[in-house]
Design a protein around this motif. Sequence first.
Motif, PDB file in Angstrom:
ATOM      1  N   CYS A  76      19.162  38.557  47.354  1.00  0.00           N
ATOM      2  CA  CYS A  76      17.915  37.802  47.479  1.00  0.00           C
ATOM      3  C   CYS A  76      18.183  36.441  48.114  1.00  0.00           C
ATOM      4  O   CYS A  76      19.051  35.694  47.646  1.00  0.00           O
ATOM      5  CB  CYS A  76      17.297  37.627  46.091  1.00  0.00           C
ATOM      6  N   PRO A  77      17.451  36.075  49.166  1.00  0.00           N
ATOM      7  CA  PRO A  77      17.742  34.832  49.878  1.00  0.00           C
ATOM      8  C   PRO A  77      17.144  33.575  49.259  1.00  0.00           C
ATOM      9  O   PRO A  77      17.603  32.471  49.554  1.00  0.00           O
ATOM     10  CB  PRO A  77      17.129  35.083  51.260  1.00  0.00           C
ATOM     11  N   ASP A  78      16.133  33.703  48.413  1.00  0.00           N
ATOM     12  CA  ASP A  78      15.446  32.495  47.974  1.00  0.00           C
ATOM     13  C   ASP A  78      14.977  32.523  46.522  1.00  0.00           C
ATOM     14  O   ASP A  78      15.414  31.708  45.700  1.00  0.00           O
ATOM     15  CB  ASP A  78      14.242  32.204  48.891  1.00  0.00           C
ATOM     16  N   ILE A  79      14.090  33.448  46.173  1.00  0.00           N
ATOM     17  CA  ILE A  79      13.470  33.440  44.847  1.00  0.00           C
ATOM     18  C   ILE A  79      14.494  33.568  43.724  1.00  0.00           C
ATOM     19  O   ILE A  79      14.468  32.810  42.743  1.00  0.00           O
ATOM     20  CB  ILE A  79      12.422  34.567  44.730  1.00  0.00           C
ATOM     21  N   CYS A  80      15.410  34.514  43.849  1.00  0.00           N
ATOM     22  CA  CYS A  80      16.382  34.755  42.777  1.00  0.00           C
ATOM     23  C   CYS A  80      17.322  33.571  42.541  1.00  0.00           C
ATOM     24  O   CYS A  80      17.487  33.133  41.394  1.00  0.00           O
ATOM     25  CB  CYS A  80      17.181  36.025  43.049  1.00  0.00           C
ATOM     26  N   PRO A  81      17.952  33.030  43.591  1.00  0.00           N
ATOM     27  CA  PRO A  81      18.824  31.866  43.342  1.00  0.00           C
ATOM     28  C   PRO A  81      18.072  30.687  42.733  1.00  0.00           C
ATOM     29  O   PRO A  81      18.571  30.037  41.811  1.00  0.00           O
ATOM     30  CB  PRO A  81      19.349  31.523  44.748  1.00  0.00           C
ATOM     31  N   THR A  82      16.865  30.439  43.240  1.00  0.00           N
ATOM     32  CA  THR A  82      16.084  29.310  42.721  1.00  0.00           C
ATOM     33  C   THR A  82      15.708  29.529  41.267  1.00  0.00           C
ATOM     34  O   THR A  82      15.846  28.623  40.422  1.00  0.00           O
ATOM     35  CB  THR A  82      14.805  29.118  43.561  1.00  0.00           C
ATOM     36  N   THR A  83      15.241  30.724  40.951  1.00  0.00           N
ATOM     37  CA  THR A  83      14.806  31.017  39.580  1.00  0.00           C
ATOM     38  C   THR A  83      15.963  30.972  38.604  1.00  0.00           C
ATOM     39  O   THR A  83      15.869  30.347  37.534  1.00  0.00           O
ATOM     40  CB  THR A  83      14.124  32.397  39.524  1.00  0.00           C
ATOM     41  N   LEU A  84      17.058  31.623  38.928  1.00  0.00           N
ATOM     42  CA  LEU A  84      18.208  31.634  38.024  1.00  0.00           C
ATOM     43  C   LEU A  84      18.783  30.237  37.817  1.00  0.00           C
ATOM     44  O   LEU A  84      19.205  29.889  36.714  1.00  0.00           O
ATOM     45  CB  LEU A  84      19.283  32.582  38.549  1.00  0.00           C
ATOM     46  N   ALA A  85      18.790  29.441  38.860  1.00  0.00           N
ATOM     47  CA  ALA A  85      19.290  28.069  38.729  1.00  0.00           C
ATOM     48  C   ALA A  85      18.409  27.256  37.788  1.00  0.00           C
ATOM     49  O   ALA A  85      18.910  26.519  36.926  1.00  0.00           O
ATOM     50  CB  ALA A  85      19.357  27.403  40.102  1.00  0.00           C
ATOM     51  N   ARG A  86      17.087  27.393  37.931  1.00  0.00           N
ATOM     52  CA  ARG A  86      16.161  26.650  37.073  1.00  0.00           C
ATOM     53  C   ARG A  86      16.241  27.109  35.625  1.00  0.00           C
ATOM     54  O   ARG A  86      16.236  26.292  34.695  1.00  0.00           O
ATOM     55  CB  ARG A  86      14.730  26.779  37.607  1.00  0.00           C
ATOM     56  N   LEU A  87      16.328  28.416  35.419  1.00  0.00           N
ATOM     57  CA  LEU A  87      16.444  28.931  34.054  1.00  0.00           C
ATOM     58  C   LEU A  87      17.745  28.467  33.416  1.00  0.00           C
ATOM     59  O   LEU A  87      17.767  28.058  32.246  1.00  0.00           O
ATOM     60  CB  LEU A  87      16.389  30.456  34.060  1.00  0.00           C
ATOM     61  N   SER A  88      18.829  28.520  34.180  1.00  0.00           N
ATOM     62  CA  SER A  88      20.122  28.097  33.655  1.00  0.00           C
ATOM     63  C   SER A  88      20.116  26.606  33.319  1.00  0.00           C
ATOM     64  O   SER A  88      20.664  26.185  32.291  1.00  0.00           O
ATOM     65  CB  SER A  88      21.220  28.403  34.671  1.00  0.00           C
ATOM     66  N   GLN A  89      19.489  25.805  34.165  1.00  0.00           N
ATOM     67  CA  GLN A  89      19.380  24.369  33.882  1.00  0.00           C
ATOM     68  C   GLN A  89      18.577  24.116  32.613  1.00  0.00           C
ATOM     69  O   GLN A  89      18.941  23.278  31.791  1.00  0.00           O
ATOM     70  CB  GLN A  89      18.720  23.657  35.062  1.00  0.00           C
ATOM     71  N   ALA A  90      17.474  24.859  32.459  1.00  0.00           N
ATOM     72  CA  ALA A  90      16.623  24.680  31.278  1.00  0.00           C
ATOM     73  C   ALA A  90      17.373  25.045  30.002  1.00  0.00           C
ATOM     74  O   ALA A  90      17.339  24.305  29.012  1.00  0.00           O
ATOM     75  CB  ALA A  90      15.363  25.532  31.412  1.00  0.00           C
ATOM     76  N   VAL A  91      18.071  26.174  30.035  1.00  0.00           N
ATOM     77  CA  VAL A  91      18.840  26.601  28.863  1.00  0.00           C
ATOM     78  C   VAL A  91      19.982  25.629  28.593  1.00  0.00           C
ATOM     79  O   VAL A  91      20.302  25.319  27.443  1.00  0.00           O
ATOM     80  CB  VAL A  91      19.372  28.036  29.068  1.00  0.00           C
TER      81      VAL A  91
END
Length: 205
Positions: A76-91
Motif C-alpha cells: 500500500c503506497p499511502d493509506i496503510c503506512p499513514t494509518t499504522l503510523a498514527r495508530l502506533s503513535q496513539a498507542v
Amino acid sequence: MPTFVSGKRIAGLMALLLAAFALVGCDQSNREWHGKDISGLMPPLEFELIDTQGEAVNASDSEGQVRLVFFGFTHCPDICPTTLARLSQAVGKLPDNERERVTIMFVSVDPNRDTPEQIAAYTHFYGDRIAGVTGSEPQLRQLAKRYRTTFGYDEPDENNNYNVSHSAGVYVFDTLGKARLLLRPDLTVAQIRDDISALAQERRS
C-alpha cells in the motif's frame, strides 16, 4: 441521642449516594467518543486466520485486549503506512498499563503477495503492539463482509504490480470482543489515544 444516630445514618446514606453517582459518572457508556460509536451495530470480533508464524489464530487468542482492526496490504503506497503510523503513535502515548491491553491487528487482504514473513517485517517497522494476520481470499472476504466492508484488486501491470482498494476505517473492539468504535482517517493521534485509553480503562462484565 436517637436524632443524632439518625443524622449519622442520613450522612452515611448521602455518602453512599455520592459514591454511586461517582461510579455512574465513570460509566463509559455515556462518554462522547471521537470515533463513530458502533455499539450494537456490528457483530463481535470473530475470525479464523493465520499469524506471522503461519499458525492458525482466532479472536480468543487475544481475548482481554482492546483490538484495533485495520484491513490493508504491505504494498500500500499511502493509506496503510499513514494509518499504522498514527495508530502506533496513539498507542505509544498510553501509560504502560493501558498500552499492554491494546493490540493493533493488521489484516492483509493481499494473500497472493503478503506472506507471513513479509507481514511480520512490515508490521514490526511500526511497533511491537501490531499483530499481522492474513488468510485465504474466501476467509478474508467473509471477514470483510462481517464488518460491512470490502476490498478489490486492480488489473496487474506487466510486472504483476497491482493496487488493492480497501477501507481506511479502523474497527475498535473492547476487551470482551464487542464492536465499539469506527475510527475515521481524519481523527488526530490525540483523539485516537483518548478513545483507546477510555476503552483500556473499562472494567466490563
